[in-house]
Design an enzyme around this catalytic site. Structure first.
Site: not given
Length: 496
Positions: A112-114
């Site tokens: 999810f950090k993308d």
């Protein structure tokens, strides 16, 4: 009118959005929060059927209003280019059983950090130009597993930037570590540290506040900034996917505009669920914010008792990105709980630093009661992976499994049938040993064989993010003590 940001610890420290992004963290150690929370500039109904990029522009323009439309659009176009994602929706919502999984792992590092870190380099370099900064930016970040790779990928070879990442050696998955230590880029520096994530994050905060170090860097033409969600340039883009998820549920007929939804967020540092809280504030009808923890359950105790106590055993679990006992972003929520009192917030954070704990005075407020917290044990996490796959043929990573297990507990306790979005934070390929072990598959195999086993079990193609690092040369090999982190910053920047 310009939306200003202030430090949680000093109301006089007010800056624009671009200045807050550039600084990362306030000089007094506080975190930047909007002086007043904005509202969506258009009705929610107008966002139904819009692309992720269009929703992102609407949301971020409300928070980053000192960026021109052209500047913000350029940042969004650069970050959310469809070539960087394996699905046109970027963050699809999939109904599985009685839950809706918001899949945030379709970007370049399959986590999810993308979604937030892919835009941060664009925001940061634009902010530097806007503020006529002539210094090279040094991104200083501690990671519990996913932030590191996403930040490295975003900032690799970006002109006038350097990125230094510290991760707990032995405290991340083998794929997470390999993604970081194989990272190319002349401006990238990765160090394993002998300690846990909390140790590394605490030291990073100390380095940000180290006046002597900052003066040395400034003399040599550098300045610190952050890629963690303590930086509002990381946090605010996370609000977008909750707005987009709601619009998707309206589009498919699950919700009508105004209907409530719940969200379940696996969290350690409290950034992702804080973004959901901000999404509610901006106008998304979120009913309950369900905070899911693993065995490092400091947040669960906080929401059940009002006391935050980090003085407990730090446990290494199958969901390492949540192996955190000092949840940095909680300070922003505590600031709200105190009636936005910088003085009280500062006192509570000082108590946490000096005594290891603090208690908020009132847990009966409507604000506090918006949250529900619960935990999932290692055994419950594995059983959830097994059961969801057996019953639905849908494969969860361990962090999403923690969220699913907690959602099951919530439903059992409350009987709440509100449509619920479970935030799915990573691809199962990022945690092959844990996933396959839960499926009773032999894990005593090479990494490549483990990937093949997941593909055989699930039918999900092996992501390029995995295949590209399995045979890539290892470029970063240094392991440091916590006390060695400061010197490593100077060494990375060739400062004598």
């Amino acid at each position: 009118m310009t939306l200003y940001y202030q430090s949680t610890r000093n109301p006089e420290k007010r800056v624009t959005a671009s200045q807050a992004i550039l600084k990362g963290i306030a000089e007094d150690g506080g975190l930047y929060v909007p002086v007043s929370h904005p509202k969506l500039p258009v009705p929610l109904a107008d966002l139904v059927g819009k692309s992720y990029q269009e929703v992102a522009f609407t949301v971020m323009k409300a928070y980053f209003d000192d960026f021109s439309q052209e500047e913000l659009q350029a940042c969004i176009d650069g970050a959310y280019n469809s070539d960087k994602f394996d699905t046109p929706e970027l963050t699809p919502v999939k109904k599985v059983g009685d839950a809706y999984y918001l899949e945030l792992f379709h970007g370049q590092t399959i986590a999810f950090k993308d979604m937030a870190l892919s835009i941060l380099p664009y925001l940061l370099t634009t902010a530097a130009k806007k503020n006529k900064s002539d210094k090279e930016i040094v991104i200083l970040t501690a990671t519990s597993g996913d932030t590191g790779k996403a930040a490295l990928a975003g900032f690799a070879d970006v002109p006038h930037t350097n990125i230094i990442v510290f991760y707990p050696k032995g405290g991340v998955s083998t794929i997470q570590e390999r993604q970081m230590v194989t990272q190319a880029g002349d401006n990238t520096f990765v160090y394993g540290v002998e300690g846990n994530f909390d140790d590394a994050q605490t030291k990073v905060k100390e380095l940000f506040a180290d006046k002597e170090l900052n003066a040395t860097l400034a003399e040599k033409g550098f300045q610190f900034s952050s890629a963690n969600s303590i930086n509002i340039g990381r946090l605010c883009p996370q609000i977008v996917y909750y707005v987009f998820a709601y619009a998707q549920l309206v589009k498919d007929g699950t919700l009508k505009i105004g209907d409530p939804m719940n969200v379940v967020v696996p969290t350690g540092n409290f950034g992702n669920i804080l973004a959901a809280y901000y999404a509610k504030g901006i106008g998304v009808p979120i009913n309950k914010l369900i905070c899911a923890s693993n065995e490092n359950d400091v947040l669960v105790d906080f929401f059940q008792t009002g006391t935050y106590n980090r003085l407990r055993e730090f446990k290494l679990t199958s969901s390492p990105s949540m192996d955190i006992l000092v949840s940095s972003n909680l300070e922003r929520f505590v600031f709200e709980l105190t009636g936005r009192s910088s003085q009280e917030t500062n006192a509570l954070m000082t108590s946490l630093k000096e005594n290891g704990s603090y208690s908020v005075p009132n847990t009966d407020t409507a604000l506090f009661q918006q949250f529900y917290g619960n935990r999932a044990s290692q055994e419950e996490t594995a059983q959830t992976i097994h059961d969801v796959f057996t019953n639905e043929h849908y494969l969860l990573d361990p962090h999403t499994a923690v969220a699913d297990a907690v959602y099951t507990k919530y439903k059992k306790e409350t009987g709440d049938e509100t449509p619920t979005v479970v935030v799915s934070t990573a691809s199962p390929y990022k945690f092959p040993q844990s996933v396959l072990s839960a499926l009773d598959v032999d894990t005593n195999q090479t990494d490549a064989k483990l990937m093949e086993a997941i593909q055989q079990e699930s039918g999900i193609a092996i992501p390029t993010a995995v295949t590209s690092v399995l045979d890539a040369p290892i470029r970063h090999t240094k392991v440091l003590s916590i006390e060695g982190m400061k010197q490593s910053v100077l060494d990375s920047l060739n400062i004598q």
